[in-house]
Design an enzyme around this catalytic site. Structure first.
Site, mmCIF file in Angstrom:
data_model
loop_
_atom_site.group_PDB
_atom_site.id
_atom_site.type_symbol
_atom_site.label_atom_id
_atom_site.label_comp_id
_atom_site.label_asym_id
_atom_site.label_seq_id
_atom_site.Cartn_x
_atom_site.Cartn_y
_atom_site.Cartn_z
ATOM 1 C CG ASP A 12 -1.777 -1.242 1.322
ATOM 2 O OD1 ASP A 12 -2.321 -1.662 0.293
ATOM 3 O OD2 ASP A 12 -1.860 -1.818 2.418
ATOM 4 C CE LYS A 15 3.176 -2.343 -4.640
ATOM 5 N NZ LYS A 15 2.773 -2.157 -3.244
ATOM 6 N N GLY A 39 -3.896 -4.898 -4.644
ATOM 7 C CA GLY A 39 -4.888 -3.951 -5.155
ATOM 8 C C GLY A 39 -4.186 -2.658 -5.492
ATOM 9 C CG HIS A 40 -1.328 -2.024 -8.065
ATOM 10 N ND1 HIS A 40 -0.479 -2.514 -9.024
ATOM 11 C CD2 HIS A 40 -0.779 -2.366 -6.881
ATOM 12 C CE1 HIS A 40 0.529 -3.121 -8.431
ATOM 13 N NE2 HIS A 40 0.369 -3.047 -7.145
ATOM 14 C CD GLN A 223 1.196 -9.065 -2.516
ATOM 15 O OE1 GLN A 223 2.082 -9.700 -3.043
ATOM 16 N NE2 GLN A 223 -0.017 -9.031 -2.998
#
Ligand code: IMP
Length: 424
Positions: A12, A15, A39-40, A223
């Site tokens: 988180d 990125k 999750g991006h 991650q």
């Protein structure tokens, strides 16, 4: 120029935005590990996209996106994601999205096993995403996993699925879980396989040929490095190598083909899930949550928060080989009167330069801080290094010195334009 983008903390870090920024000049965007535990969030053309498995290069026309061999892939989750992106107007074809035939398949029963294992751990639970990531990588290591290549031939798929479902259900029952209905799984996976089949390829020569032709490849880490199964806060880690080396094994690209490794870090630290967090601090957590920041993008869960940790980041920079750091969320510290950076871990009267291996020792470490003055000013509208307040610039410079790696960009907000190149 082939670039790796790696989260340097516990995930988180932001990125997605850094990757989106670099995608403009990339020809190929590849992912090499993790699954839909990631999750991006990317804001592009004024629209918000949340990507779990599909590389964010998909939001740009003419980029080849590769889901590499090191990824674990939930076929129904991926189909949902593809359909969601298509509904937002994104074009996805076998020409711009390729999936490695070696990538391992996450089945519903893996998610059930993940949940049952977490429940059995009680207050020792890892706090996994319960997406079946660990059990799928476990199958890979046990050499009993299903791979995307198995989805190519419907008949073969049926045979391997039936076989694997039987043993997986036995395992689930041993853990006290309710067995998954093989027919439901077979129907869901078969349907997803029909949609994904044209995308399945041997991506290893594809990516290497692109490199040979002088194309630019961008590798998206998922991650964060401190969740790496080898270097992280074991056992409170994910089950893949989230560090830079994982991008090589996960895509089939040799380390000598990587030109640049960018570490992404927040100006402070956050973590979701359980595990040691030396600089965790209730005051900064209340402050950030009070600003409406640091709630999970998909779950809405409040993230754990703390000060920047130069011990952790120096270590991370070392084993990842970061050439530079991209700092995000600097504006999050706008209202702090003073800001701390951890420079050492105190354990039983000794100062440690690196995190210890034993989890109890890591948990027992106390942070040694340096304190810097805050800037008490809204920096979100700043667009150049010179516009930033002096105390803010001093913080960024000191941060880089303490971790032994220069910060080259800072983020002052979620939009693309809110990225500033660090000056002298
Ligand atoms: P798993 O990857 O679902 O097995 O979860 C293992 C640990 O990694 C847990 O602490 C999760 O919260 C954490 N984790 C997994 N994926 C992410 C991510 O994308 N961002 C932040 N933490 C993550």
């Amino acid at each position: 120029m082939n670039t790796l983008v790696i989260g340097s903390q516990w995930g988180d870090e932001g990125k997605g935005k850094v990757i989106d920024f670099l995608t403009e000049t990339a020809d190929v965007v590849a992912r090499g590990q993790g699954g839909n535990n990631a999750g991006h969030t990317v804001i592009a053309n004024g629209k918000k996209y949340i990507l779990h498995l599909v590389p964010s290069g998909i939001l740009w026309p003419g980029k080849l996106c590769i889901i590499g061999n090191g990824v674990v892939l939930d076929p129904t989750g991926l189909v949902e994601e593809i359909e969601g992106l298509r509904a937002q107007g994104v074009s996805i074809t076998p020409e711009n999205l390729m999936i490695s035939d070696r990538a391992h398949v996450v089945l519903p029963v893996h998610r059930d096993i993940d949940g049952a294992q977490e429940d059995a751990l009680g207050d020792q639970a890892i706090g996994t995403t319960r997406r079946g990531i660990g059990p799928t990588y476990a199958d890979k290591a046990r050499r009993i996993g299903l791979r995307m290549a198995d989805l190519r031939d419907p008949e073969r798929l049926l045979t391997v699925l039936k076989r694997r479902m039987k043993t997986a259900n036995e395992e689930l029952e041993r853990l006290g879980g309710k067995p998954a209905d093989p027919e439901v799984t077979i129907s869901a996976v078969t349907k997803a396989a029909d949609i994904l089949r044209p995308h399945i390829a041997n991506t290893i020569p594809v990516i290497n040929k692109a490199i040979k032709e002088g194309k630019t490849v961008l590798f998206e880490g998922a991650q964060g490095a401190m969740l790496d199964i080898d270097f992280g806060t074991y056992p409170f880690v994910t089950s893949s190598n989230t560090s830079s080396a994982g991008c090589c094994t996960g895509t089939g690209v040799a380390p000598n083909k990587i030109d640049r490794i960018i570490g992404v870090c927040k100006a402070y630290t956050t973590r979701v899930g359980a595990g040691p967090f030396v600089t965790e601090d209730a005051e900064i957590a209340d402050y950030l949550h009070g600003l409406g920041r640091e709630f999970g993008a998909t779950t809405g869960r409040a993230r754990r928060c703390g000060w920047a940790d130069a011990v952790l980041l120096g270590y991370s920079a070392m084993f990842n080989g970061f050439s530079e750091m991209a700092m995000t969320n600097l504006d999050g510290l706008d209202e702090c009167d003073s800001i701390k950076i951890c420079t050492g871990y105190e354990l039983d009267g000794e100062i440690l330069e690196y995190p210890p291996a034993l989890i109890e020792e890591w948990e027992a470490c106390k942070p040694v801080y340096v304190e810097l003055p805050g800037w008490n000013q809204d920096i979100s509208s700043c667009r150049t290094w010179d516009e930033l307040p002096a105390n803010c610039k001093a913080y960024v410079k000191r941060f880089g010195e303490l971790i032994g790696c220069p910060v080259t960009t800072v983020g002052v907000g979620p939009d693309r334009e809110q990225t500033i190149f660090v000056g002298a």
